[in-house]
Motif scaffolding. Structure first.
Motif, PDB file in Angstrom:
ATOM      1  N   LEU A 112       3.892   5.943  -5.420  1.00 32.35           N
ATOM      2  CA  LEU A 112       3.960   6.014  -6.881  1.00 32.35           C
ATOM      3  C   LEU A 112       2.838   6.877  -7.457  1.00 32.35           C
ATOM      4  CD1 LEU A 112       4.959   2.344  -7.726  1.00 32.35           C
ATOM      5  CD2 LEU A 112       6.384   4.390  -7.918  1.00 32.35           C
ATOM      6  N   LYS A 113       1.677   6.875  -6.819  1.00 35.13           N
ATOM      7  CA  LYS A 113       0.559   7.719  -7.270  1.00 35.13           C
ATOM      8  C   LYS A 113       0.895   9.202  -7.131  1.00 35.13           C
ATOM      9  CE  LYS A 113      -3.367   4.727  -6.186  1.00 35.13           C
ATOM     10  NZ  LYS A 113      -4.546   4.604  -5.291  1.00 35.13           N
ATOM     11  N   GLN A 114       1.667   9.553  -6.109  1.00 39.41           N
ATOM     12  CA  GLN A 114       2.018  10.952  -5.863  1.00 39.41           C
ATOM     13  C   GLN A 114       2.848  11.529  -7.000  1.00 39.41           C
ATOM     14  OE1 GLN A 114       0.966  12.904  -3.259  1.00 39.41           O
ATOM     15  NE2 GLN A 114      -0.333  11.145  -2.794  1.00 39.41           N
ATOM     16  N   GLY A 115       3.769  10.752  -7.507  1.00 42.27           N
ATOM     17  CA  GLY A 115       4.577  11.174  -8.635  1.00 42.27           C
ATOM     18  C   GLY A 115       5.683  12.169  -8.320  1.00 42.27           C
ATOM     19  N   ASN A 116       5.770  12.666  -7.115  1.00 41.15           N
ATOM     20  CA  ASN A 116       6.802  13.646  -6.786  1.00 41.15           C
ATOM     21  C   ASN A 116       7.902  13.084  -5.879  1.00 41.15           C
ATOM     22  OD1 ASN A 116       4.981  13.474  -4.699  1.00 41.15           O
ATOM     23  ND2 ASN A 116       5.041  15.628  -4.168  1.00 41.15           N
TER      24      ASN A 116
ATOM     25  N   LYS B  37       0.827  -1.210   0.000  1.00 36.51           N
ATOM     26  CA  LYS B  37       0.000   0.000   0.000  1.00 36.51           C
ATOM     27  C   LYS B  37       0.862   1.262   0.000  1.00 36.51           C
ATOM     28  CE  LYS B  37      -3.980  -2.102   2.243  1.00 36.51           C
ATOM     29  NZ  LYS B  37      -4.811  -2.131   3.448  1.00 36.51           N
ATOM     30  N   VAL B  38       1.946   1.245   0.760  1.00 36.44           N
ATOM     31  CA  VAL B  38       2.833   2.412   0.810  1.00 36.44           C
ATOM     32  C   VAL B  38       3.440   2.669  -0.564  1.00 36.44           C
ATOM     33  CG1 VAL B  38       5.011   3.313   1.735  1.00 36.44           C
ATOM     34  CG2 VAL B  38       3.359   2.229   3.257  1.00 36.44           C
ATOM     35  N   VAL B  39       3.965   1.632  -1.185  1.00 39.11           N
ATOM     36  CA  VAL B  39       4.589   1.790  -2.501  1.00 39.11           C
ATOM     37  C   VAL B  39       3.567   2.292  -3.515  1.00 39.11           C
ATOM     38  CG1 VAL B  39       5.656   0.552  -4.435  1.00 39.11           C
ATOM     39  CG2 VAL B  39       6.407   0.109  -2.093  1.00 39.11           C
TER      40      VAL B  39
ATOM     41  N   ILE C  79      12.179   0.847  -6.546  1.00 41.37           N
ATOM     42  CA  ILE C  79      11.592  -0.424  -6.129  1.00 41.37           C
ATOM     43  C   ILE C  79      11.062  -1.128  -7.364  1.00 41.37           C
ATOM     44  CG2 ILE C  79       9.727  -1.527  -4.832  1.00 41.37           C
ATOM     45  CD1 ILE C  79       9.935   0.763  -2.829  1.00 41.37           C
ATOM     46  N   ASP C  80      11.469  -2.368  -7.541  1.00 40.41           N
ATOM     47  CA  ASP C  80      10.949  -3.177  -8.638  1.00 40.41           C
ATOM     48  C   ASP C  80       9.612  -3.759  -8.176  1.00 40.41           C
ATOM     49  OD1 ASP C  80      10.340  -5.039 -10.585  1.00 40.41           O
ATOM     50  OD2 ASP C  80      12.361  -5.875 -10.688  1.00 40.41           O
TER      51      ASP C  80
END
Length: 59
Positions: free
Chosen positions: A28-32, A22-24, A37-38
């Motif tokens: 990634l949704k934030q984009g900033n 959930k954190v990853v 992380i693969d």
């Protein structure tokens, strides 16, 4: 902040440790933020932990 305490399959989910997947996903949704992380390995890691500990669900 340079570090986040996380849990995989609920293992180590204490004292506010967040679910790793959930954190990853949210970062990634934030984009900033830059993370290295693969994400294709997250399911493999969860399965590996399940095989060793029996904690979590087989997906």
């Amino acid at each position: 902040m340079r570090q986040i305490e996380c849990a995989i399959n609920g293992l180590s989910a204490r004292k506010g440790n967040a679910d790793f997947r959930k954190v990853v996903t949210e970062v990634l949704k934030q984009g900033n933020y830059q993370i290295d992380i693969d994400t294709s390995l997250m399911s493999k890691a969860a399965e590996f932990i399940f095989q060793i500990t029996g904690i979590g669900k087989r997906k």
